[in-house]
Design a protein around this motif. Structure first.
Motif, short mmCIF file in Angstrom:
data_model
loop_
_atom_site.label_atom_id
_atom_site.label_comp_id
_atom_site.label_asym_id
_atom_site.label_seq_id
_atom_site.Cartn_x
_atom_site.Cartn_y
_atom_site.Cartn_z
N HIS A 164 -123.27 -78.36 -94.72
CA HIS A 164 -123.60 -79.28 -93.61
C HIS A 164 -124.34 -80.53 -95.11
O HIS A 164 -124.92 -80.39 -95.98
N ASP A 190 -130.25 -76.28 -99.01
CA ASP A 190 -129.87 -75.81 -97.42
C ASP A 190 -130.03 -77.28 -96.79
O ASP A 190 -130.77 -77.93 -96.49
N ASP A 191 -128.55 -78.33 -97.72
CA ASP A 191 -127.49 -77.37 -97.78
C ASP A 191 -127.15 -78.42 -99.15
O ASP A 191 -125.35 -78.84 -98.68
N GLU A 206 -125.68 -79.85 -88.13
CA GLU A 206 -125.52 -78.43 -88.18
C GLU A 206 -127.26 -77.74 -87.67
O GLU A 206 -126.69 -76.56 -86.92
N GLU A 207 -127.92 -78.32 -88.58
CA GLU A 207 -129.25 -77.50 -88.44
C GLU A 207 -129.58 -77.30 -86.81
O GLU A 207 -130.61 -76.98 -85.89
N ASP A 224 -123.56 -72.56 -97.03
CA ASP A 224 -124.34 -72.55 -96.61
C ASP A 224 -125.51 -71.11 -97.05
O ASP A 224 -126.37 -71.19 -95.76
ZN ZN Z 1 -127.59 -74.58 -93.80
#
Ligand code: ZN
Length: 514
Positions: free
Chosen positions: A318, A330-331, A364-365, A403
């Motif tokens: 991500h 991250d990331d 993603e987060e 990840d």
């Molecule tokens: Zn991540």
């Protein structure tokens, strides 16, 4: 089964064994692996790519102007690497953009101190510099509200309890996975029981958005809060309720400025106030919100396959991050590894049979949105009647993701897919000297391979050393703690896995659809 005569049993065994054996020795293209290792370990660009993302581009909040700038750079990078079909592909309406342009927080009285913190996303700024008293107002239940009516006007509210600071991370130092850890992961063959369902929420408890609405109605100037508890580390995400109101401009501007403060500074203010002494602070925040609803996007590119070009192997990570730091581990690191993996393959002139596609996801987060919507659109999901599978569903081989921080790959989680074991065991063989040895049947979550797995497609996350990076989601995740050697090795492994999957006689087999 009925008893079988001995001679017949022997024939039966030979037949079964030979069928099993031919099926059990997946070929490894040692020649190409050697080229991948040479390019990736002797002419690596992974730290140059990681460094550009972290140092120059910075934080990459989904659907921010920062993210758009970063995604435009990724598109250029993919084109420079020589990928085909490079695209910034929108995946869902994602409210208005939000960017923080300026932040400052100081304690003015009883003693001057600059303070560390940052605003939550999708909150408004302040009307210039605001100097105001700080007041503790910890609310739990609806009954607590009455105590604070008429007492918060013009104040900055300390809304969370003080945090005990854990020194464990300092005391433990940096630990790689030991042989014992890896052995346990491999021997942990029974999946854990499903988590018990949590009890229904207490209706008397105030929701975070109800607390903010109360503070706003009472005329507070800003909310200060504290999460996490590691020394010097600020953790904070989005304004409560953003997913429900779809990152709305109106709700964001209608909220109060909400600031997360480093625990030491927060606790100091809290303790002074609990002595009955006054604390005066000064805060200034400038946030920029978009005018209209826009779509969040993923960025993709590919190395076209040859005789099996309609079949696809994917790698990715991500690209979005939380906003308080560049989130090197991250990331950014996982994205750089994926870009470096395809760069290596292009540089050595690899000609995969299947297409190798790299995806740098958005959203993603906030909920694995980018990969989920991508899978939904391109492959479908046999478990969702409203989302039938596409012809590409059957032609998909596997997705590989990084990840779990920026540490070295030490193995792979099978995600419950016993059928993939023999392939991965063979593909890991050239990397024993890297310490890439463990295969765990366990399923793991919390990142983008889950989007594929949930649709019955093979999606995998590597087992990683949990070193490097001062943890995502914080204000402290910069380039300095990443290990170049770890990321070089990861890019080499990811390139080799993608290539092996792309030339194998078979697609990565699937587990039974549950
Ligand atoms: Zn991540």
């Amino acid at each position: 089964m009925k008893p079988i005569p001995r001679a017949l049993a022997a024939i039966f065994l030979v037949v079964v064994f030979s069928a099993f054996a031919s099926d059990q020795t997946p070929t490894v293209d040692w020649n190409t692996v050697a080229k991948i290792r040479e390019e990736g370990l002797q002419r690596s660009q992974v730290m140059d790519i990681t460094g550009y993302i972290v140092d120059v581009l910075g934080a990459r909040l989904t659907n921010s102007e920062d993210m758009k700038r970063a995604q435009a750079w990724v598109r250029g990078k993919m084109e420079q690497i020589g990928l085909d079909k490079v695209v910034i592909e929108p995946f869902m309406d994602y409210g208005v953009t939000w960017d923080n342009d300026y932040f400052s927080l100081h304690m003015l009285e009883p003693d001057y101190q600059p303070m560390t913190g940052f605003p939550l996303t999708h909150t408004p700024g302040t009307p210039g510099k605001v100097a105001c008293p700080a007041v503790v107002a910890e609310l739990q239940t609806k009954a607590d509200l009455a105590k604070f009516i008429g007492k918060l006007k013009g104040a900055a509210v300390l809304a969370t309890p003080p945090l005990a600071i854990s020194q464990a991370s300092l005391a433990q130092g940096i630990a790689r996975l030991t042989d014992e850890d890896l052995k346990k992961l491999q021997e942990n063959v029974v999946p854990p029981p499903p988590r018990p369902t949590p009890p229904p929420p207490n209706p008397d408890l105030l929701k975070p958005e109800e607390k903010i609405a109360f503070f706003k109605a009472e005329g507070a100037v800003a909310v200060l809060q504290c999460e996490g508890g590691r020394p010097g580390v600020v953790v904070g995400f989005a304004r409560p309720g953003t997913k429900d109101d779809k990152w709305s401009r109106e709700k964001s501007l209608g909220s109060l400025p909400i600031v997360v403060v480093t625990p030491e500074h927060y606790n100091r203010m809290y303790r002074i106030l609990k002595r009955g002494l006054a604390v005066k602070i000064e805060v200034e925040i400038r946030n920029r919100l978009g005018e209209k609803v826009e779509k969040a996007a993923n960025v993709l590119g590919e190395i076209p396959g040859t005789d099996l070009k309609d079949e696809v192997v994917m790698i990715g990570a991500h690209f979005d991050s939380w906003h308080a730091s560049p989130n090197a581990s991250d990331d950014a690191a996982g994205c750089a590894v994926a870009l470096e993996a395809v760069r290596i393959l292009k540089a050595i002139g690899a000609k995969p049979r299947r297409t190798i596609r790299v995806a740098l996801w958005g959203g993603e987060e906030q909920g694995i949105y980018g990969s989920q919507e991508y899978v939904r659109k391109h492959f479908g999901n046999p478990k969702e009647p409203k989302n039938p599978t596409t012809p590409d569903y059957e032609k998909f081989s596997a997705y590989f993701n990084q990840d779990y921080g920026a540490g070295q790959f030490r193995g792979i989680y099978l995600q419950g897919n016993e059928h993939a074991r023999r392939l991965f065991a063979a593909w890991m063989e050239p990397f024993r000297d890297f310490g890439l040895t463990a295969i765990s049947i366990q399923s793991v979550g919390s990142t983008d391979h889950v989007a594929f797995d949930a649709a019955g497609l093979p999606g995998f996350q590597f087992i990683q050393d949990r070193i490097a990076g001062t943890a995502g989601h914080t204000n402290l995740d910069f380039l300095d703690t990443l290990s170049a050697e770890d990321l070089m090795k990861n890019a080499v492994v990811e390139a080799a896995f993608a290539y092996q999957a792309a030339i194998a006689d078979e697609r990565v087999p699937r587990k039974l659809l549950k």
